[in-house]
Design an enzyme around this catalytic site. Structure first.
Site, short mmCIF file in Angstrom:
data_model
loop_
_atom_site.label_atom_id
_atom_site.label_comp_id
_atom_site.label_asym_id
_atom_site.label_seq_id
_atom_site.Cartn_x
_atom_site.Cartn_y
_atom_site.Cartn_z
N CYS A 100 -5.25 0.99 -1.21
CA CYS A 100 -5.71 -0.40 -1.08
C CYS A 100 -6.73 -0.67 -2.21
O CYS A 100 -6.88 -1.90 -2.58
CB CYS A 100 -6.45 -0.53 0.43
N ASP B 191 -5.25 -8.92 1.29
CA ASP B 191 -5.53 -7.62 2.09
C ASP B 191 -4.03 -6.61 2.11
O ASP B 191 -3.32 -7.03 2.83
CB ASP B 191 -6.11 -7.81 3.42
N ASN C 229 0.95 -1.02 -0.07
CA ASN C 229 0.06 -0.10 0.20
C ASN C 229 1.03 1.21 0.11
O ASN C 229 1.75 1.28 0.96
CB ASN C 229 -0.91 -0.10 1.18
N HIS D 185 -11.18 1.21 4.02
CA HIS D 185 -10.07 0.41 3.49
C HIS D 185 -10.80 -0.64 2.47
O HIS D 185 -11.90 -1.02 2.79
CB HIS D 185 -9.58 -0.35 4.75
#
Length: 1082
Positions: free
Chosen positions: A208, A472, A203, A455
């Protein structure tokens, strides 16, 4: 993460590390009679798998009132295989309360870097009425820096020592500690490639949303293969070519063992750092990226790939009921926006999508040649694409609230989607029904957060098997179907009842994490889309390039791992001074970042290093003499002493350590004497009264400063004796009159003084490494007016000049220019220069607005007309953030980081001090102790921020408070939810200071206009709940309530009204309210 150490004298009820202010010897405390027992309160069977048993320790302290020592430890008890003990201060740890802590008993003997997490409670038992036992609970990550944690102000001594209260009975006090030890899963040790076979994406700040989309596209093999086959050449640069950057990224995702950075790709988009810190809408990025790739694929072997994968068609129709008239319009789509509000699942949304609208009454349709007619209007599908992308309209414009809101309602989506259901009711009569529109769910993109940001992450089935994976950012984990589907439906969730036997209603809350985009793959196209992609699909030049990148990366990794074995020696020579002075630098002698670096093993002898220098520069060892550099008190950096023969016999590592070289680097000046035949000579013997001086020549006509050379002079000689040498050095006639100036310092102000040629060098206070600037003496008959006639005026000009970038308010990325100005220019000077640049006659038409370097946006208010005197006043509150990369040995400390930073940044004064903070999501989580090892710090997600410590904080009174101050906005959709933004800061609040007084200081600190500042509301915020304050409220009294786990959970909040422009309902309803459109510039 831990709270910074509390200030002495604070009213502490929150758990804090034990800090003894007095210097009393703890081990000298008198022994006490104690009776201790350990009792198991619960078993492992009732605990989660990672939990160990909870144990209760009871400590009966007899003769409590007779104890005269400052503190006392209990006996050691064991929980989870670890040794613990209770620490108490019977008379209080410098407060009028009994102080109690849980302590790791064997902390001194544990290995370096140990840590353990525990939830625990401490109690003082009421021996008369047990129901009144005082108990406090907390949790803590114990480590070598904080091996104890607890409550400084546990219970007032007046209550404890009052016999009628029941806590002290017959001189006995009973203390209990209940400890639950939990094994912590090491988040950072997770190896995604090893655990899952896949790697994540780093990131870059707020990317994201980019990462979740890129992972989804990458795992569509047909798409990946097409990207690999886009034509690129070995001369292309990834940062300037979207196809090559995407190929490089996909290759690394396929073959790398660790997470991959997207910086090259975002650079190829034309994005800068500002764009990387803006969170956009993933749907909009998907459309813009696919359109860009579609355009790049034209005329290549993969032309049409985007359409083949993602393009479907529907028909918009209007059909009159009473006359023979029908209007059809065929349209293509790459994704479908589906309503979430008032729809329970995907099928309900499709039903709504094709719902027939009646055009009648006042809403009749005007048919050509038929006038106003009753009609029906709708949409039906002609065909669906192999890869179906469904955008869920989680963000909507609320007319009543005049703002965008997020729809967190429950919305279900199936693992298998049948769009031929009910006889193909979604299809138009003339649609192609030969293809079975049965889809398998491939990817679920999730948005966690509110309308102001959040997010993104993705759940993907890369092979359409039963195994799901969560992508993630850097972390990839295996997940079950329930986690990927049901838990992403959204809606309400409830906590289990605390007392199931009673009629208490369960607590419900709205989930903020839910599916935002769904990707389905048609069953009949699975084999084609889920094809094999291997190295033969990747062009040779790309494989060679990336293999070299990987080798370079491994080489750097090896260098980093071996850094502790090496010293970097930076060698400056006369040639470096000639090259840099007057071009790169004007003050001092050299920029050490631009000189030759030698990477030398610490065990190498210095004589061997000199042989390395001989190989590089061709200067024999016997002609080399090295000088050490020193940073003076006035912040200048000069050579000060030649290495002695004894020093040259040492190892490089010894020499580095002896001179306390910062960052493990050694800076040297190489003195080489050159003869008339341009060959090197042995260095002259330096006597005690010899002084090495460096000389710069200034030409006022050309406004030019350059390095001329160096000379040894005698301390008791006079400058007048070397004038002929200087004239020869400069190419002047022997009798040319010249003026001499000493360049003394340049920060914070320039100091350059005339040298008295009749006094000795010693009397002029000249020493080794000093700099003399000289110039021709000005002629009395010289008519030409020069801007900077002498050295001091020129250096003053250089010191105060400022290159300022001007951006157009309307087109900040397109229209810009830079001007070289002086910090002392007046407001009128500045606007006149800008007007001249723009070709305007009237400078009064120019309006200037300061720049906010954090948001990369103009500040809300323009600079008032003649509201400031000088350019310096316009820039003084710019607060430019500069990123510094610092390379230090892993055993270095924060103190080493600060010392290194001081050599790279301009401080407000020579005595200014720095601190390093840990910042995450607009909150300050800790101030790093100076002795904190940098290897213990993980900056993958957290921001490390260095700042000057304000002078006022260096004199904190016993009742003053250093508080956290944060910006926040209310989430319109969730009234109890607040969103922090902007840059947090510390503020010293004096005892008795009211909000009104504090506000004045904050306004001055932030330089906010009266109009803007009047709109802000101030609140005391604890555990994310605001308690709004009045101007008359005393701030320090608010911060005495300390039932929280960290100082960052209590702060003074500055509420801003959401002033984002409200866009029309029809414009991309899924976009967050504050966003600018996504743009890919290249």
């Amino acid at each position: 993460m831990v709270t910074p150490a509390p200030t002495v004298g604070e009213d502490e009820e929150m758990p804090v590390p034990y800090q003894e202010v007095a210097a009393a010897d703890a081990d000298a405390a008198q022994p006490m009679e104690v009776v201790a027992q350990t009792e198991v309160a619960s078993t492992a069977e009732s605990q989660p798998v990672e939990d160990l048993p909870t144990s209760r320790f009871t400590w009966t302290i007899e003769n409590f009132t007779q104890f005269n020592g400052k503190k006392q430890f209990s006996e050691v008890f064991v929980v989870g295989g670890f040794k613990w003990r209770v620490l108490i201060f019977p008379k209080g740890n410098n407060v009028d309360y009994i102080s109690m802590y849980l302590d790791v008993a064997d902390a001194a003997n544990l290995p370096y870097g140990w840590s353990r997490y525990a939830q625990f409670s401490l109690s003082v038992v009421n021996q008369i009425q047990p129901d009144y036992t005082l108990r406090k609970d907390t949790q803590h990550q114990f480590n070598d820096r904080e091996s104890d944690w607890g409550f400084t102000s546990f219970m007032p001594l007046s209550e404890l020592y009052d016999p009628s209260r029941g806590y002290l009975v017959n001189g006995t006090v009973v203390v209990e500690a209940e400890v639950s030890f939990r094994r912590m899963v090491d988040y950072w040790a997770h190896d995604s490639k090893k655990e899952t076979g896949y790697v994540g994406l780093k990131n870059l700040g707020a990317t994201c949303y980019v990462n979740s989309l890129l992972q989804t596209l990458y795992h569509i093999p047909y798409f990946r293969k097409a990207v690999y086959h886009m034509p690129t050449t070995e001369n292309d640069m990834p940062s300037g070519s979207i196809p090559l950057a995407l190929q490089s990224l996909f290759y690394k995702l396929q073959y790398s063992d660790s997470s991959v950075a997207t910086k090259e790709l975002t650079k190829s988009f034309g994005w800068d750092t500002y764009d990387s810190f803006l969170q956009h809408d993933v749907q909009e990025l998907n459309r813009v990226l696919c359109e860009k790739l579609e355009d790049k694929m034209k005329g290549t072997v993969v032309e049409g790939t985007i359409e083949q994968l993602f393009e479907g068609h529907h028909i918009n129709y209007i059909e009159c009921r009473n006359v023979d008239y029908k209007s059809n319009c065929k349209e293509s789509f790459y994704d479908l926006q589906l309503d979430v509000k008032a729809c329970r699942d995907v099928y309900s949304s499709f039903d709504k999508y094709v719902e027939v609208e009646r055009l009648e009454g006042d809403n009749k349709y005007h048919a050509e040649n038929h006038g106003l007619q009753d009609a029906k209007k709708g949409v039906l599908f002609l065909d669906f694409p192999p890869v179906l992308q469904l955008q869920l309209k989680r963000f909507e414009y609320d007319y009543m609230r005049d703002t965008n809101v997020k729809i967190n309602d429950r919305y279900e989506f199936p693992l298998q989607l049948d769009l031929d259901r009910d006889g193909g009711k979604y299809l138009a009569p003339d649609a192609d029904r030969s293809t079975r529109n049965l889809y398998a769910l491939f990817s679920v993109l999730v948005h966690s957060g509110g309308v102001h940001g959040g997010h993104y992450y993705a759940f993907i089935r890369p092979t359409l098997s039963e195994q799901w994976y969560k992508f993630d950012d850097e972390r990839v984990t295996k997940e079950g179907a329930k986690r990927a589907l049901e838990e992403q439906y959204g809606g309400e969730e409830e906590f289990p009842q605390i007392n199931p036997g009673f009629n208490n209603a369960p607590f419900k809350f709205m989930k903020h994490s839910n599916a935002y985009m769904l990707v389905y793959i048609r069953e009949s196209d699975k084999e084609k889309i889920m094809c094999t992609v291997d190295e033969k699909d990747i062009t040779e030049h790309l494989r060679v390039r990336l293999k070299k990148e990987q080798e370079d990366k491994e080489h750097k990794k090896k260098e980093k791992a071996e850094a502790h074995l090496y010293t970097i020696i930076k060698v400056a020579r006369d040639e470096d001074l000639k090259q840099q002075i007057g071009k790169d630098i004007y003050f001092d002698l050299v920029d050490h970042e631009k000189v030759h670096n030698f990477r030398i093993q610490k065990q190498m002898s210095f004589s061997s290093f000199k042989e390395e220098v001989a190989k590089v520069y061709g200067i024999p060892v016997q002609f080399q003499r090295f000088w050490l550099w020193a940073k003076r008190h006035n912040h200048t950096y000069r050579p000060y002493s030649p290495l002695t023969p004894d020093e040259e016999t040492q190892y490089v590592g010894q020499l580095t350590e002896a001179n306390k070289a910062l960052s493990g680097e050694l800076k040297l000046f190489l003195e080489v004497e050159i003869g008339l035949d341009l060959r090197p000579l042995p260095p002259p013997k330096k006597l005690k009264d010899d002084i090495l001086l460096f000389f710069k020549l200034y030409n006022p006509e050309k406004e030019e400063l350059r390095f001329m050379g160096r000379l040894f002079v005698k301390a008791f000689g006079k400058p007048s004796e070397i004038l002929a040498k200087l004239n020869k050095m400069a190419g002047f006639s022997p009798d040319q009159e010249i003026e001499l100036y000493e360049e003394i310092k340049f920060e914070p102000t320039v100091m350059c003084e005339v040298i008295d040629k009749k006094l000795t060098f010693c009397s002029n206070q000249l020493v080794d490494g000093d700099i003399i600037c000289f110039q021709k003496s000005p002629r009395a008959d010289h008519d030409t007016q020069m801007r900077y006639p002498d050295v001091p005026s020129f250096l003053e000009y250089v010191h105060n000049r400022q290159v300022v970038l001007f951006l157009s308010l309307e087109k900040p990325k397109d229209d810009d220019f830079s001007l070289e100005l002086s910090k002392h220019h007046t407001y009128d000077d500045v606007v006149e220069r800008v007007a001249h640049q723009l070709g305007l006659d009237d400078s009064a038409k120019i309006r200037l607005t300061s720049h906010n370097c954090y948001s990369q946006q103009p500040k809300p208010q323009p600079i008032k007309y003649r509201g400031v005197e000088h350019l310096l006043d316009m820039l003084i509150h710019y607060n430019q953030v500069v990123n510094h990369s610092i390379r230090l040995p892993k055993n270095s400390t924060i103190a080493d980081v600060i010392n290194d930073l001081k050599t790279k940044v301009q401080l407000s004064s020579p005595n200014a001090e720095l601190r390093v903070l840990e910042v995450f999501y607009h909150k300050i989580y800790q101030i790093f102790p100076l002795l904190e090892k940098i290897e213990n710090i993980n900056d993958q997600y957290w921001t490390l921020r260095a700042e000057e410590i304000p002078e006022e904080e260096k004199n904190i009174g016993s009742n003053d408070r250093l508080i956290h101050v944060y910006h926040f906005m209310k989430d319109i959709n969730q009234t109890q939810q607040i969103q922090n933004f902007g840059d947090p800061f510390f503020l010293l609040v004096r005892e008795g200071e009211t909000l009104a007084e504090v506000k004045k200081r904050i306004q001055s600190k932030l330089q906010v206009s009266d109009e803007e500042f009047s709109k802000w509301k101030f609140a005391f915020i604890s555990m994310n709940r605001p308690d709004y304050l009045q101007d008359s409220d005393v701030i320090t009294s608010c911060f005495q309530r300390r039932e929280v786990y960290g100082a960052w959970e209590q702060y003074l909040g500055m509420e801003h009204t959401d002033t984002a422009p409200k866009r029309a309902y029809t414009v991309n309803q899924n976009r967050h309210s504050y966003e600018k459109p996504v743009r890919i510039y290249n």
